[in-house]
Design a protein around this motif. Structure first.
Motif, PDB file in Angstrom:
ATOM      1  N   TYR A   1       0.834  -1.206   0.000  1.00 47.17           N
ATOM      2  CA  TYR A   1       0.000   0.000   0.000  1.00 47.17           C
ATOM      3  C   TYR A   1       0.869   1.257   0.000  1.00 47.17           C
ATOM      4  O   TYR A   1       0.644   2.202  -0.755  1.00 47.17           O
ATOM      5  CB  TYR A   1      -0.906   0.037   1.233  1.00 47.17           C
ATOM      6  CG  TYR A   1      -2.024  -0.983   1.276  1.00 47.17           C
ATOM      7  CD1 TYR A   1      -2.348  -1.777   0.177  1.00 47.17           C
ATOM      8  CD2 TYR A   1      -2.776  -1.151   2.437  1.00 47.17           C
ATOM      9  CE1 TYR A   1      -3.370  -2.707   0.242  1.00 47.17           C
ATOM     10  CE2 TYR A   1      -3.809  -2.076   2.505  1.00 47.17           C
ATOM     11  CZ  TYR A   1      -4.097  -2.851   1.411  1.00 47.17           C
ATOM     12  OH  TYR A   1      -5.125  -3.758   1.484  1.00 47.17           O
ATOM     13  N   TRP A   2       1.887   1.265   0.881  1.00 47.60           N
ATOM     14  CA  TRP A   2       2.733   2.456   1.011  1.00 47.60           C
ATOM     15  C   TRP A   2       3.585   2.670  -0.239  1.00 47.60           C
ATOM     16  O   TRP A   2       3.835   3.808  -0.647  1.00 47.60           O
ATOM     17  CB  TRP A   2       3.599   2.359   2.257  1.00 47.60           C
ATOM     18  CG  TRP A   2       2.821   2.639   3.506  1.00 47.60           C
ATOM     19  CD1 TRP A   2       2.406   1.748   4.436  1.00 47.60           C
ATOM     20  CD2 TRP A   2       2.352   3.926   3.954  1.00 47.60           C
ATOM     21  NE1 TRP A   2       1.695   2.376   5.435  1.00 47.60           N
ATOM     22  CE2 TRP A   2       1.655   3.725   5.163  1.00 47.60           C
ATOM     23  CE3 TRP A   2       2.462   5.220   3.447  1.00 47.60           C
ATOM     24  CZ2 TRP A   2       1.070   4.770   5.877  1.00 47.60           C
ATOM     25  CZ3 TRP A   2       1.877   6.264   4.153  1.00 47.60           C
ATOM     26  CH2 TRP A   2       1.191   6.038   5.340  1.00 47.60           C
ATOM     27  N   LYS A   3       4.025   1.588  -0.859  1.00 51.30           N
ATOM     28  CA  LYS A   3       4.800   1.739  -2.097  1.00 51.30           C
ATOM     29  C   LYS A   3       3.931   2.346  -3.195  1.00 51.30           C
ATOM     30  O   LYS A   3       4.366   3.252  -3.923  1.00 51.30           O
ATOM     31  CB  LYS A   3       5.343   0.376  -2.539  1.00 51.30           C
ATOM     32  CG  LYS A   3       6.469  -0.139  -1.658  1.00 51.30           C
ATOM     33  CD  LYS A   3       6.976  -1.471  -2.109  1.00 51.30           C
ATOM     34  CE  LYS A   3       7.874  -1.352  -3.311  1.00 51.30           C
ATOM     35  NZ  LYS A   3       8.518  -2.643  -3.643  1.00 51.30           N
ATOM     36  N   LEU A   4       2.696   1.858  -3.309  1.00 53.46           N
ATOM     37  CA  LEU A   4       1.786   2.422  -4.308  1.00 53.46           C
ATOM     38  C   LEU A   4       1.458   3.881  -3.984  1.00 53.46           C
ATOM     39  O   LEU A   4       1.409   4.728  -4.881  1.00 53.46           O
ATOM     40  CB  LEU A   4       0.495   1.589  -4.370  1.00 53.46           C
ATOM     41  CG  LEU A   4       0.628   0.213  -5.027  1.00 53.46           C
ATOM     42  CD1 LEU A   4      -0.626  -0.618  -4.801  1.00 53.46           C
ATOM     43  CD2 LEU A   4       0.912   0.336  -6.525  1.00 53.46           C
ATOM     44  N   TYR A   5       1.253   4.151  -2.700  1.00 49.11           N
ATOM     45  CA  TYR A   5       0.984   5.518  -2.251  1.00 49.11           C
ATOM     46  C   TYR A   5       2.116   6.454  -2.693  1.00 49.11           C
ATOM     47  O   TYR A   5       1.883   7.557  -3.207  1.00 49.11           O
ATOM     48  CB  TYR A   5       0.850   5.515  -0.732  1.00 49.11           C
ATOM     49  CG  TYR A   5       0.763   6.871  -0.075  1.00 49.11           C
ATOM     50  CD1 TYR A   5      -0.458   7.517   0.087  1.00 49.11           C
ATOM     51  CD2 TYR A   5       1.914   7.494   0.423  1.00 49.11           C
ATOM     52  CE1 TYR A   5      -0.530   8.759   0.715  1.00 49.11           C
ATOM     53  CE2 TYR A   5       1.857   8.732   1.042  1.00 49.11           C
ATOM     54  CZ  TYR A   5       0.630   9.360   1.183  1.00 49.11           C
ATOM     55  OH  TYR A   5       0.561  10.585   1.797  1.00 49.11           O
ATOM     56  N   SER A   6       3.356   5.987  -2.514  1.00 46.55           N
ATOM     57  CA  SER A   6       4.520   6.801  -2.889  1.00 46.55           C
ATOM     58  C   SER A   6       4.594   7.013  -4.397  1.00 46.55           C
ATOM     59  O   SER A   6       4.832   8.129  -4.880  1.00 46.55           O
ATOM     60  CB  SER A   6       5.806   6.128  -2.403  1.00 46.55           C
ATOM     61  OG  SER A   6       5.794   6.003  -1.001  1.00 46.55           O
ATOM     62  N   GLN A   7       4.381   5.932  -5.143  1.00 46.88           N
ATOM     63  CA  GLN A   7       4.468   6.028  -6.606  1.00 46.88           C
ATOM     64  C   GLN A   7       3.414   6.984  -7.164  1.00 46.88           C
ATOM     65  O   GLN A   7       3.693   7.792  -8.064  1.00 46.88           O
ATOM     66  CB  GLN A   7       4.297   4.643  -7.223  1.00 46.88           C
ATOM     67  CG  GLN A   7       5.479   3.712  -6.959  1.00 46.88           C
ATOM     68  CD  GLN A   7       5.137   2.249  -7.201  1.00 46.88           C
ATOM     69  OE1 GLN A   7       4.120   1.927  -7.821  1.00 46.88           O
ATOM     70  NE2 GLN A   7       5.988   1.359  -6.710  1.00 46.88           N
ATOM     71  N   ILE A   8       2.193   6.904  -6.616  1.00 46.60           N
ATOM     72  CA  ILE A   8       1.110   7.765  -7.100  1.00 46.60           C
ATOM     73  C   ILE A   8       1.411   9.227  -6.779  1.00 46.60           C
ATOM     74  O   ILE A   8       1.280  10.112  -7.637  1.00 46.60           O
ATOM     75  CB  ILE A   8      -0.240   7.341  -6.476  1.00 46.60           C
ATOM     76  CG1 ILE A   8      -0.622   5.933  -6.944  1.00 46.60           C
ATOM     77  CG2 ILE A   8      -1.337   8.340  -6.837  1.00 46.60           C
ATOM     78  CD1 ILE A   8      -1.674   5.260  -6.083  1.00 46.60           C
ATOM     79  N   ASN A   9       1.827   9.484  -5.545  1.00 43.90           N
ATOM     80  CA  ASN A   9       2.140  10.863  -5.155  1.00 43.90           C
ATOM     81  C   ASN A   9       3.291  11.427  -5.969  1.00 43.90           C
ATOM     82  O   ASN A   9       3.295  12.623  -6.312  1.00 43.90           O
ATOM     83  CB  ASN A   9       2.447  10.926  -3.659  1.00 43.90           C
ATOM     84  CG  ASN A   9       1.182  11.018  -2.825  1.00 43.90           C
ATOM     85  OD1 ASN A   9       0.435  12.000  -2.888  1.00 43.90           O
ATOM     86  ND2 ASN A   9       0.927   9.988  -2.038  1.00 43.90           N
ATOM     87  N   GLN A  10       4.233  10.571  -6.312  1.00 46.76           N
ATOM     88  CA  GLN A  10       5.359  11.019  -7.131  1.00 46.76           C
ATOM     89  C   GLN A  10       4.868  11.421  -8.534  1.00 46.76           C
ATOM     90  O   GLN A  10       5.306  12.439  -9.080  1.00 46.76           O
ATOM     91  CB  GLN A  10       6.396   9.891  -7.239  1.00 46.76           C
ATOM     92  CG  GLN A  10       7.784  10.389  -7.577  1.00 46.76           C
ATOM     93  CD  GLN A  10       8.858   9.361  -7.262  1.00 46.76           C
ATOM     94  OE1 GLN A  10       8.597   8.339  -6.634  1.00 46.76           O
ATOM     95  NE2 GLN A  10      10.070   9.645  -7.691  1.00 46.76           N
TER      96      GLN A  10
END
Length: 462
Positions: free
Chosen positions: A338-347
């Motif tokens: 979840y956190w990896k996807l969260y980071s990728q999306i925000n990036q």
């Protein structure tokens, strides 16, 4: 006899429960007490079983079978000394009663003395007319010892006596799986099916073995036979759908998964797979519909949140992707993906602070992949936090020593901070480990590329 509330023959049970309510003592023969106790033990109603044993022994104080139930309760409650003492008394009365040996083996098993338990159970085999249960108990003791070959032999013996003992069949397959004997398992199941051609469980397990070997057509045939044997077998339809997906027959897979929705309550897994198939068929509306049904059915299913988030990422609808991943994180704050996807999306949305926070959380949760360290460090550089970036990359070196990508970044950071000695040290390391990554300096640190010291080092390596 076993009682059930739909059983017309449950009069002794009703009579017993009525007696408990009225405190009016009624007489039961010993066999009736045994059936009552057996019923309560099967139902997990230990307190009522104990009451029945107590009253039974008051009315039939010499009954060995009732005392054996008492032993069973002692073993269940870890009162092993009392159980052992009572068994010794019963052995003097009935030295050829196999149940005494079985309970003795239970005590040894509870003490983790599985070899002794096996020895005792083998003596019980010589006395019993019903070997299947004893074979199964011996098999379980071998499993406790991690002796899978021996365990397999005894579960096979169970099936020789009773081919409908599905628990034994599952255990045989488990042993084959643990021993990585897929081909041998297939051979055994085929021989078993020669004798029992309508055993849906065996066909289902055979399909799983073929699937493991990527023999998808044979797996599909096995699941088809499982369904012919039992057309309500939900597990076979699910596995059949998985095979059809591997064969890129997505419409057929949807049909197979959809049958399960009619046979039983919809499973989140089936709904998710239908959504995935529709996505592969380029039918986004139905894909989303089924992903949302999946999450409605089971809001805690991580695969559902991941699937719908990745769907929107592929569509470049990052706002919608962020909406769903935020909902997922609210449910489970410690899920690394979840956190990896969260980071990728925000990036992608240029929300760099949020992206960096996500990568930091990913690392805190123990995900030490190289890309996580690099992505977080690069964001810290972009956010103008060189010291934090250095600390990040120095931690990364502990996990990935002699990594050129990390070394070039550290070199660039130190040269940016005018710490030339440290910059030189890391640049030399980077060139030593892999000179092809020098482009990192151009991309992340264009302001230092024209420094004389950097130019000289790069030129000297050419």
């Amino acid at each position: 006899m076993e009682f059930s509330h739909d059983d017309n023959n449950n009069l002794p049970l009703t009579k017993f429960e009525s007696m408990l309510k009225t405190n009016h003592v009624l007489f039961f023969d010993s066999e009736e007490f045994e059936n009552i106790i057996h019923h309560y033990l099967n139902e997990g109603k230990i307190a009522l079983a104990k009451k029945a044993i107590k009253l039974g022994l008051q009315q039939h104080p010499t009954s060995v079978n009732l005392k054996l139930f008492k032993v069973e309760i002692y073993v269940f409650e870890d009162k092993l000394i009392q159980a052992d003492e009572l068994l010794n008394e019963l052995y003097i009365l009935e030295p050829h009663n196999e149940e005494i040996y079985i309970q003795k083996a239970n005590i040894f098993s509870k003490k983790d003395d599985h070899l002794q338990a096996i020895d005792v159970l083998k003596k019980a085999l010589e006395l019993t007319d019903d070997a299947v249960d004893v074979y199964s108990l011996i098999g379980m003791e071998y499993l406790f010892l991690d002796e899978y070959e021996e365990a397999k032999v005894y579960f096979m013996k169970c099936l020789e006596e009773d081919f409908e003992d599905y628990s034994a069949l599952y255990n045989v397959v488990y042993c084959f799986d643990f021993l990585n004997q897929t081909e041998e398992c297939i051979e055994y199941l085929n021989l078993f099916l020669d004798k029992n051609p309508y055993c849906e469980v065996a066909w289902h397990q055979l399909g799983k073995q073929y699937f493991e070997l990527k023999k998808y057509k044979k797996a599909l045939a096995s699941y088809d036979f499982a369904i012919i044997s039992d057309d309500t077998f939900v597990g076979a339809y699910i596995e059949r759908g998985k095979v059809l997906e591997k064969l890129n027959r997505f419409e057929d897979a949807i049909e197979s998964y959809s049958i399960t929705l009619k046979l039983d309550d919809p499973t989140p897994y089936a709904l998710l797979r239908i959504g995935t198939c529709y996505e592969k068929l380029n039918n986004p509306d139905l894909a989303i519909q089924f992903y949302e049904k999946t999450l409605h059915q089971d809001p805690s299913l991580d695969k559902g949140w991941i699937a719908i988030t990745r769907f929107y990422i592929k569509k470049r609808n990052y706002q919608r992707a962020l909406y769903f991943i935020n909902k997922a994180i609210n449910i489970d704050t410690e899920h690394v993906i979840y956190w990896k996807l969260y980071s990728q999306i925000n990036q992608r949305l240029n929300f760099y602070e949020e992206a960096e926070r996500g990568y930091k959380r990913t690392l805190e949760l123990g995900n030490y992949e190289l890309n996580t360290w690099l992505s977080r460090g690069d964001l810290l550089i972009k956010l103008g936090e060189p010291q934090a970036a250095i600390y990040n990359f120095e931690q990364a070196v502990d996990f990935y020593p002699e990594n050129a990508e990390i070394e070039y970044r550290l070199a660039g950071l130190y040269f940016t901070l005018n710490e030339s000695d440290k910059g030189t040290f890391h640049l030399k390391n980077g060139l030593k480990y892999n000179e092809d990554y020098t482009f990192i300096l151009d991309e992340l640190f264009p302001e230092i590329i024209n420094k004389v010291q950097v130019k000289d080092l790069l030129k000297a390596n050419q």
